[in-house]
Enzyme design. Structure first.
Site, short mmCIF file in Angstrom:
data_model
loop_
_atom_site.label_atom_id
_atom_site.label_comp_id
_atom_site.label_asym_id
_atom_site.label_seq_id
_atom_site.Cartn_x
_atom_site.Cartn_y
_atom_site.Cartn_z
N THR A 168 0.86 -1.19 0.00
CA THR A 168 0.00 0.00 0.00
C THR A 168 0.89 1.24 0.00
O THR A 168 0.68 2.18 -0.78
CB THR A 168 -0.95 -0.02 1.22
OG1 THR A 168 -1.77 -1.18 1.12
CG2 THR A 168 -1.82 1.22 1.27
N CYS A 211 -17.07 -3.77 0.83
CA CYS A 211 -18.25 -3.73 1.70
C CYS A 211 -18.32 -2.37 2.36
O CYS A 211 -17.37 -1.96 2.97
CB CYS A 211 -18.11 -4.78 2.79
SG CYS A 211 -18.84 -6.33 2.34
N1 PMP Z 1 -1.84 -4.75 -4.27
C1 PMP Z 1 -2.47 -5.93 -4.38
C2 PMP Z 1 -2.72 -6.50 -5.73
C3 PMP Z 1 -2.88 -6.61 -3.24
O1 PMP Z 1 -3.51 -7.79 -3.36
C4 PMP Z 1 -2.61 -6.06 -1.96
C5 PMP Z 1 -3.04 -6.75 -0.69
N2 PMP Z 1 -4.38 -7.07 -0.63
C6 PMP Z 1 -1.95 -4.81 -1.90
C7 PMP Z 1 -1.58 -4.21 -3.08
C8 PMP Z 1 -1.64 -4.16 -0.58
O2 PMP Z 1 -0.56 -4.81 0.03
P1 PMP Z 1 -0.17 -4.58 1.56
O3 PMP Z 1 -1.06 -5.49 2.34
O4 PMP Z 1 1.26 -4.98 1.65
O5 PMP Z 1 -0.36 -3.15 1.88
#
Ligand code: PMP
Length: 393
Positions: free
Chosen positions: A72, A322
């Site tokens: 993120t 959601c």
């Molecule tokens: N990009 C994708 C494609 C993800 O699947 C995720 C996690 N759900 C993230 C970014 C975010 O990653 P993180 O949990 O390390 O912040």
């Protein structure tokens, strides 16, 4: 029944070998890598060894590899800090994770021009006949490597090759690909690429942004010299060591794990076809990693099915946003232009090499029973009627 976890795309268990590799860095080797004494030097060496190994495994240079708190942060950093004009022309896939999609929408409100690529029914962005052909130059192209809801691989290298000349920067979220597919940073032809350790059985709270040499990128945080000032803050040494170990193990066993998971997916889908028909698989299986499969169960609202499966001991995911108790159909499936019933009855199941055949067989049985109960509420004793629940959306 022992709960079954089919939500590995959400997060994966820390492997014992990874926990073991991390352990000394929580305890006796606790130094701050920025300290000038022996404790600090020991920690610094661990960080730089991990950086070298991760860079090597992703075909990047160590000085292109910057640790972050996860993907993120890595995605937000790249999008907010690549050197772009305020009214930059950005072309993005509409299938992106919210940590890419939302920063882009935020920047769009501030003047950036945002165009989306079309998506095929198969769940992949189109390469030909898109806005990319019409524009004479693009400041930033944003396309993920593997979609987190369908598992469909996206034509990142193909796009970079075809439009390399006119695209100034290319950001790729490779979170669901790393450790499952070969991720070759230099070969992909992208400028920046994000990964996250907890998706490949490493610790949570650590990831990396790969930044191609020569790319000027402003730091998101300020106030320290760590990581050449690009990402200040004391490096979390145990997490970094764990990330390197997890990626090393994933790469070492990649093919063996792939084959195991592909067999599991076939077994799972065969059983669902036989006992939970009609079902629809969303996304082209031939272009997907086998670790993620998205299935619609027409007649079964996804949120209700998810809750019933959870009660029955099976953990999976809707992959949808959601908000205030209502299920918003997934923007990813929407972009694939699927029929409404298919959109609203979709669930994501995701596997790891730790998943067993016994688990997928039991999971398919639980799903078949639950789907049948939802489709035939009157004939199932003790099954509460749908009308007693809040309507969806
Ligand atoms: N990009 C994708 C494609 C993800 O699947 C995720 C996690 N759900 C993230 C970014 C975010 O990653 P993180 O949990 O390390 O912040």
């Amino acid at each position: 029944m022992t709960p079954i976890y089919l939500d590995y795309a959400s997060t994966a268990t820390l492997l014992p070998e990874v926990a073991e590799a991390m352990r000394p860095y929580w305890t006796e080797r606790f130094g701050n890598p920025a300290s000038a004494h022996s404790f600090g030097r020991q920690a610094r060496r661990a960080v730089e060894d991990a950086r070298e190994l991760i860079a090597h495994l992703l075909d990047a240079f160590p000085d292109e590899t910057v640790f972050t708190s996860g993907a993120t942060e890595a995605n937000n950093w790249a999008l907010a800090s690549l050197p772009l004009p305020k009214d930059a022309i950005v072309v993005a896939s509409p299938l992106e994770h919210p940590s890419v999609d939302e920063p882009l929408r935020f920047l769009h409100k501030r003047g950036l021009q945002l165009h989306h690529l079309p998506v095929t029914h198969d769940g992949s962005v189109a390469v030909a006949d898109t806005i990319l052909d019409k524009l004479s130059s693009v400041d930033l192209l944003v396309v993920m490597l593997v979609n987190n809801e369908t598992g469909v691989t996206q034509p990142v290298a193909e796009l970079a090759q075809r439009f390399g000349e006119k695209v100034r920067h290319f950001h790729c979220d490779a979170v669901q690909a790393a450790g499952k597919l070969p991720v070759r940073f230099h070969d992909l032809g992208v400028t920046t690429l994000s990964v996250s350790a907890h998706k490949f059985h490493g610790p949570r709270g650590i990831g990396a942004l790969l930044i191609r040499r020569g790319t000027r990128i402003e730091p998101l945080l300020r106030g320290g010299h760590q990581q050449l000032g690009r990402r200040p803050g004391t490096e979390p040494v145990p997490l970094i060591v764990g990330m390197a170990k997890a990626l090393e193990l994933a790469e070492k066993h990649r093919e063996e794990h792939w084959n195991h998971v592909r067999n599991l997916r076939s077994c799972f889908l065969d059983r669902l076809q036989r006992s939970a028909s009609p079902i629809h698989v969303n996304g082209d299986l031939d272009r997907s990693i086998p670790h993620i499969v998205n299935v619609s169960f027409p007649g079964c609202p996804g949120d209700l099915l998810l809750a019933r499966l959870d009660l029955a001991g099976l953990a999976c995911s809707t992959g949808s946003a959601c908000s205030s108790g209502s299920l918003l159909p997934s923007p990813v499936l929407r972009a694939m232009n699927l029929a409404e019933d298919r959109l609203k009855s979709a669930l994501r199941f995701s596997f790891s090499h730790l998943t067993t055949e016994t688990e997928v067989v039991s999971a398919a049985q639980v799903i078949a029973d639950t789907v049948s109960a939802l489709r035939n509420p009157q004939t199932t004793p003790g099954n509460p009627s749908r009308t007693s629940r809040k309507p969806i959306e």
